[in-house]
Motif scaffolding. Sequence first.
Motif, PDB file in Angstrom:
ATOM      1  N   VAL A  12       0.888  -1.172   0.000  1.00 20.37           N
ATOM      2  CA  VAL A  12       0.000   0.000   0.000  1.00 20.37           C
ATOM      3  C   VAL A  12       0.922   1.216   0.000  1.00 20.37           C
ATOM      4  CG1 VAL A  12      -1.838   1.217   1.217  1.00 20.37           C
ATOM      5  CG2 VAL A  12      -1.743  -1.288   1.278  1.00 20.37           C
ATOM      6  N   ALA A  13       0.984   1.900  -1.155  1.00 19.90           N
ATOM      7  CA  ALA A  13       2.050   2.875  -1.378  1.00 19.90           C
ATOM      8  C   ALA A  13       1.561   4.306  -1.302  1.00 19.90           C
ATOM      9  CB  ALA A  13       2.706   2.622  -2.737  1.00 19.90           C
ATOM     10  N   GLY A  14       2.182   5.075  -0.403  1.00 20.88           N
ATOM     11  CA  GLY A  14       2.019   6.527  -0.384  1.00 20.88           C
ATOM     12  C   GLY A  14       3.127   7.169  -1.209  1.00 20.88           C
ATOM     13  N   GLY A  15       3.477   8.412  -0.881  1.00 23.14           N
ATOM     14  CA  GLY A  15       4.460   9.134  -1.676  1.00 23.14           C
ATOM     15  C   GLY A  15       5.892   8.950  -1.187  1.00 23.14           C
ATOM     16  N   VAL A  74       0.820  -7.811   3.564  1.00 23.53           N
ATOM     17  CA  VAL A  74       0.578  -6.423   3.185  1.00 23.53           C
ATOM     18  C   VAL A  74       1.578  -5.540   3.906  1.00 23.53           C
ATOM     19  CG1 VAL A  74      -1.047  -4.500   3.492  1.00 23.53           C
ATOM     20  CG2 VAL A  74      -1.861  -6.688   2.600  1.00 23.53           C
ATOM     21  N   LEU A  75       2.079  -4.535   3.209  1.00 19.43           N
ATOM     22  CA  LEU A  75       3.020  -3.592   3.810  1.00 19.43           C
ATOM     23  C   LEU A  75       2.551  -2.170   3.497  1.00 19.43           C
ATOM     24  CD1 LEU A  75       6.846  -3.989   3.733  1.00 19.43           C
ATOM     25  CD2 LEU A  75       5.827  -1.769   3.344  1.00 19.43           C
ATOM     26  N   LEU A  76       2.595  -1.311   4.499  1.00 17.69           N
ATOM     27  CA  LEU A  76       2.198   0.097   4.319  1.00 17.69           C
ATOM     28  C   LEU A  76       3.462   0.934   4.293  1.00 17.69           C
ATOM     29  CD1 LEU A  76      -0.394   0.105   7.240  1.00 17.69           C
ATOM     30  CD2 LEU A  76      -0.899  -0.316   4.823  1.00 17.69           C
ATOM     31  N   ALA A  77       3.621   1.762   3.260  1.00 15.43           N
ATOM     32  CA  ALA A  77       4.829   2.583   3.215  1.00 15.43           C
ATOM     33  C   ALA A  77       4.598   3.849   2.421  1.00 15.43           C
ATOM     34  CB  ALA A  77       5.988   1.791   2.605  1.00 15.43           C
ATOM     35  N   GLY A  78       5.297   4.894   2.811  1.00 15.94           N
ATOM     36  CA  GLY A  78       5.248   6.141   2.058  1.00 15.94           C
ATOM     37  C   GLY A  78       4.489   7.221   2.803  1.00 15.94           C
ATOM     38  N   LYS A  79       4.666   8.430   2.298  1.00 15.18           N
ATOM     39  CA  LYS A  79       4.027   9.585   2.937  1.00 15.18           C
ATOM     40  C   LYS A  79       2.597   9.749   2.443  1.00 15.18           C
ATOM     41  CE  LYS A  79       8.410  11.983   3.189  1.00 15.18           C
ATOM     42  NZ  LYS A  79       9.317  12.645   2.247  1.00 15.18           N
ATOM     43  N   LEU A  80       1.733  10.165   3.352  1.00 16.31           N
ATOM     44  CA  LEU A  80       0.352  10.457   2.993  1.00 16.31           C
ATOM     45  C   LEU A  80       0.173  11.949   2.909  1.00 16.31           C
ATOM     46  CD1 LEU A  80      -1.902   8.064   5.049  1.00 16.31           C
ATOM     47  CD2 LEU A  80      -1.112   7.909   2.681  1.00 16.31           C
ATOM     48  N   ALA A  81      -0.411  12.412   1.805  1.00 16.70           N
ATOM     49  CA  ALA A  81      -0.903  13.782   1.772  1.00 16.70           C
ATOM     50  C   ALA A  81      -2.164  13.766   2.613  1.00 16.70           C
ATOM     51  CB  ALA A  81      -1.200  14.179   0.335  1.00 16.70           C
ATOM     52  N   ARG A  82      -2.011  14.041   3.941  1.00 21.09           N
ATOM     53  CA  ARG A  82      -3.155  13.903   4.866  1.00 21.09           C
ATOM     54  C   ARG A  82      -4.228  14.903   4.501  1.00 21.09           C
ATOM     55  NH1 ARG A  82      -3.088  13.486  11.403  1.00 21.09           N
ATOM     56  NH2 ARG A  82      -1.366  12.027  11.679  1.00 21.09           N
TER      57      ARG A  82
END
Lengths: 281, 281
Positions: A12-15, A74-82
């Motif tokens: 699950v990819a953020g920025g 599942v892996l969560l990584a990256g920045k979220l534009a909150r």
Amino acid sequence: MPQASAIALGLVAGGGELPLAIAESARESGREVFILALTGSADEWVRSFPHEWASLGEVNKAIKALRAHDCGEVLLAGKLARPKFSEIKLDAKGVLAAPRVIAAARKGDDALLRAVVDLFEREGFHVVGTAEAAPGLLAPQGQMGRVAPSRESEEDIAAAFKIVRAMGTLDIGQAAVVCDGLALAVEAAEGTDAMVARVANLPEHLRGTPSRRRGVLAKAPKPIQDRKTDLPVIGVQTVRGAAAVGLAGIAVEAGGALVLGKSAVIAEADRLGLFLVGVAP
Amino acid sequence: MPQASAIALGLVAGGGELPLAIAESARESGREVFILALTGSADEWVRSFPHEWASLGEVNKAIKALRAHDCGEVLLAGKLARPKFSEIKLDAKGVLAAPRVIAAARKGDDALLRAVVDLFEREGFHVVGTAEAAPGLLAPQGQMGRVAPSRESEEDIAAAFKIVRAMGTLDIGQAAVVCDGLALAVEAAEGTDAMVARVANLPEHLRGTPSRRRGVLAKAPKPIQDRKTDLPVIGVQTVRGAAAVGLAGIAVEAGGALVLGKSAVIAEADRLGLFLVGVAP
């Protein structure tokens, strides 16, 4: 666990650079990688992997896509534009999850991430951390580049880790700059790059300069932090930032921090004359 | 100790508002005050008191002057323009004291100050703190102005003091900003004003605004700090800085922080709508 690599990894990819580094590292080790790209946060590189886009409130869609691609992990990584919560469009599962996630978000980043991890685990996914999915990104123990820390720097490293660990216990931050035993800067909500940059505003007798490097940036994970979600990260930019404010080098917790683009990071540290070490936890 | 006021107070004065506030407060309470003004650091106000100038290395001269003015008690206060050690001209006693002071300076501000206190005490002076010499400057317990902290602010105050005390134990700093339980900024070498100012760089959902104030600035002395030397200070500028970044108020340790210009500080907090409280240690 050699059998783990047979299971597809759902990222699950953020920025930012981290998700790409994880995806490449996992693929290089022979795993199938599926990217659930978060709309508005993830970057275009996801197109070089099997992927699907979903926005933050589309929990149903995300879970269906991860199941369809047999992502046992599942892996969560990256920045979220909150975004503002009021602007998130929620699907059916999103509506159910929202109150818990919003309540957690008010308690800080760590609580928010733990709530999202919970959400996936209740759906039957095994949530893994970067350390498991891409161990190649972890900082090794010992000196990484050509430059060795001086005796003074060794003392600064010890003092800085003492500070970072105490701050981590209180969920304050993951990084600090120490020079000649003096805490020059301590990270809270502003992030490491901004914290390092402000060292330049301090009087020169308290800090080093590019011609006479002194002081160290230390990063270590919070002891209370769920290592599945948010290990501290350094990259080429971290090295350049530390160099710009006259630091002598960077120390990270071995096995407890990620080095993105390791060979480039080491080359840059060598070029600029900074040490780079992994310190046993 | 009513007899203490009969002894002349020797104030070794650096820069900033604090030494003047102490000198005036002590003089108002009827004490003789002699100022040993540090060249390059102390300001022109010293001319309104019996005074003599000495530079940092002139230990002999300083001690002679303090003795000549019968200063049984000595107090160190104010900011030092810390010069390079190599640029300090040392007199005979300065040469003897230098190695110990330089070694202490490398361990941090507190160690440096303790070394200087030691130096005066070995010469037979009784070194006192601001709390003894000018108790009128100490923050009282409880609400100082018209605005009372909300329940959310009370929680932020508790969280911020927990952080400040942990940081103080490690000799990092004396101040932190907390909003909704999240540590927004933590003070190290940059000082409180710069620390508060950078809260403005954080995204608005993390912090308050002047139209909807949230979050608190807390200041408390380091538990390990010699209270003879360096109590945390707030003044009118602190209130303005906190107001500018949308904080709801300021909390200091009652009896463990100095309020410079108390009536002006309270008036400014009232005018800007910030609470100002002294919290029992």
